[in-house]
Design an enzyme around this catalytic site. Sequence first.
Site, PDB file in Angstrom:
ATOM      1  N   ARG A 238       0.640  -1.208  -0.243  1.00 34.53           N
ATOM      2  CA  ARG A 238      -0.283   0.278  -0.100  1.00 34.53           C
ATOM      3  C   ARG A 238       0.522   1.453  -0.474  1.00 34.53           C
ATOM      4  NH1 ARG A 238      -0.851   2.502   5.073  1.00 34.53           N
ATOM      5  NH2 ARG A 238       0.317   1.254   7.190  1.00 34.53           N
ATOM      6  N   HIS A 239       0.100   2.256   0.488  1.00 37.33           N
ATOM      7  CA  HIS A 239       0.665   4.049   0.445  1.00 37.33           C
ATOM      8  C   HIS A 239       1.552   4.447   1.216  1.00 37.33           C
ATOM      9  CE1 HIS A 239       1.711   8.037  -1.057  1.00 37.33           C
ATOM     10  NE2 HIS A 239       2.229   7.169  -2.201  1.00 37.33           N
ATOM     11  N   PRO A 240       2.409   5.023   1.246  1.00 41.79           N
ATOM     12  CA  PRO A 240       1.878   4.796   3.052  1.00 41.79           C
ATOM     13  C   PRO A 240       1.113   6.786   3.873  1.00 41.79           C
ATOM     14  CG  PRO A 240       3.902   6.344   1.442  1.00 41.79           C
ATOM     15  CD  PRO A 240       2.970   4.862   0.660  1.00 41.79           C
ATOM     16  N   SER A 241       0.538   7.339   2.584  1.00 42.92           N
ATOM     17  CA  SER A 241      -0.803   8.227   3.030  1.00 42.92           C
ATOM     18  C   SER A 241      -1.564   8.339   1.768  1.00 42.92           C
ATOM     19  CB  SER A 241       0.923   9.403   3.035  1.00 42.92           C
ATOM     20  OG  SER A 241       1.232  10.079   1.738  1.00 42.92           O
ATOM     21  N   PHE A 245      -4.937   3.101  -2.022  1.00 45.17           N
ATOM     22  CA  PHE A 245      -4.081   2.417  -2.925  1.00 45.17           C
ATOM     23  C   PHE A 245      -2.738   1.431  -2.054  1.00 45.17           C
ATOM     24  CE2 PHE A 245      -2.316   6.400  -5.417  1.00 45.17           C
ATOM     25  CZ  PHE A 245      -0.856   5.474  -5.820  1.00 45.17           C
TER      26      PHE A 245
END
Lengths: 387, 387
Positions: A238-241, A245
């Site tokens: 996943r995307h960190p922020s 995503f």
Amino acid sequence: MMTTADNSPLDRPQGPLAGITVIDLTHVINGPFATAILADMGARVIKVEPPQGDDTRRNGPYLGEKSLYFACVNRGKESVALNLKDDADRTIFINMVRKADVVVENYRPGVMDRLGFSFPELQKINPRIIYAASSGFGHSGPLTLNPAYDTIIQGMSGLMEATGFPDGPATRVGTSVSDIAAGLYLYAGIVTALYDRERTGHGAQVDIAMFDATLAFLEHPFMGWAATGKAPPRIGNRHPSMTPFDTFAAKDRPFVLCCGNDHLFGILCHTIGLPELIQDPRFVTNVLRTQNNSALKTELEAVFSARTADDWIQELDAAGLPVGPLLDIAEATALPQTAARKMVVTAGGLKMPGNPIKLSSYPDCDTRPAAPELNEHGAALRQEFSS
Amino acid sequence: MMTTADNSPLDRPQGPLAGITVIDLTHVINGPFATAILADMGARVIKVEPPQGDDTRRNGPYLGEKSLYFACVNRGKESVALNLKDDADRTIFINMVRKADVVVENYRPGVMDRLGFSFPELQKINPRIIYAASSGFGHSGPLTLNPAYDTIIQGMSGLMEATGFPDGPATRVGTSVSDIAAGLYLYAGIVTALYDRERTGHGAQVDIAMFDATLAFLEHPFMGWAATGKAPPRIGNRHPSMTPFDTFAAKDRPFVLCCGNDHLFGILCHTIGLPELIQDPRFVTNVLRTQNNSALKTELEAVFSARTADDWIQELDAAGLPVGPLLDIAEATALPQTAARKMVVTAGGLKMPGNPIKLSSYPDCDTRPAAPELNEHGAALRQEFSS
């Protein structure tokens, strides 16, 4: 400017580096990756191998008796076997250096010095020479002589610790990314030095480290450390922020979905028939969705699991959402896009990656001259550089 | 040659690209990564931002109110906010193009055309201009307009499918490696075109795709496919054809050990008190050890689990075996090697990665000019390029 008559027996690609002669002492992958780009760009690359040949000639995967690994990163080069401890062969090498533009090597630091071919020695032979070296930790610092396999560098740089899932182990990237990133920096450094030489008349030493290259690639983990003093935890795919995503499991296989803002999240929820998620207090903002990413993933996969990845990709793409399939290399190379970009080329009949640097001013061929047999051009090269 | 008077307000690094002016339309990370290297190398980089600024100004991680992400890849640049749909601002931009050497952008393909700034249009303004673009899939092919987040490219290229363990999921690399690899190719392409221009007088279009860049990085999976027509399976952290060459669990944490041949394997077995493994029919050759890698790992970890990773690294290193610790980014940046190589630099007081391209002919500073505030140099730049 042309610094040598071009006596190469190869039908090399036209390119911006035509007229440049490279003496290529590199072996295995990191250095050869750089000199293969030089050859792709039109330089004459003369691979100087020890009498037993580059070790990579004996590494798989093979096709018949050919090492694909060797073939790929040595395409478009000439080969001569020289023993750099033998006086007659040293004379040949010195004559080459006198007439060449660039010497490239990826030995452990100190090897060239012991051979008597340090940068100052090479400069005595040819004041305009560019001497480019790549190594695990570079030609300075306390770890300069440390062993430097790709896996060791991925491990020591923080890359492996940053790759993988929170509940799983640190994970090696499934390609020799530290070798290759350093190889690309080596190419970039050599061309930067060639550009500089056109304007100043001076050569230079280029010193690239796999460790440095990997640190420079570690964007998010590096920034997380700079912000907090601590390494950020592994977060899987996943995307960190931004959330959602990530990869998501469909009925048959996973796919990638990237909803970076509230607007796209709203479209997603309507498209998949879960409009109530938009007002769900756990998911109202991107910050909350990121905090509650696991709960959201569970909600979404409950829906996604009913249909195939291809189905979802088609429907979500039609709704204007950024999506993509998860492909393996066989599927990726089969995409018409790959052919349109000439990203599978052949050299000596073997398939290998094309050159990502597409320049409008030169043709981007889909064939390249084959990698040489050991000492294939030895007689011609010994003759050419006998004086 | 100097193509513009250097009116930059920044105290830029000395470097081989001094005198080069870059009009930088890039945003987020892929393009800015390339133009940050141009700035590190001494070029004047003028970041042209939309009136609301580069989106990345609003992306974490933050330190105070500063986006570290933005600060890192925009160090050493000037900023002017221009609305490229406004006539007066277009005139400023056109004047910049007239005096510049390079225009760089990473919009979705088609955006520059619609603005009236395609490569042919830019050439009309400045016949020597280099126009460099990076995008997800490049400026040609059926996927040219596809969305192109790093995770989508890692997923579609085969990189995620190649990363991870046989019994686990396809795994995203823990950094935006497709963005960054394409950024480095973009830098390399720009400098190649600058070199070419010195010799031919002609500019060029440079067209880089994140997808192409990632395929070119996929060495082993790509070769495996070329040999068999199929994607090789994920193999976790081990080497595909040398064993033992993997991460191994010690008492406290894992470490990396690379024994690529029978000689090193023999040393290993004697050092850890398991000389009987040398003659074990499962492990007599490297091919057999690779076939039986799981059994061998079990034997080795039974011994390694008795002592700490640091203990084993010290003992195995003393025996001449290639070993290394598994470090996170906080530990990696704390290594004296990192400081010796100036691989943590500061810009505006913020820590970020240094430049891996070390050239003997220029200083490698450990500070860089800070990333600009939005439109920080707007008034001066509008004045300078008013005609």
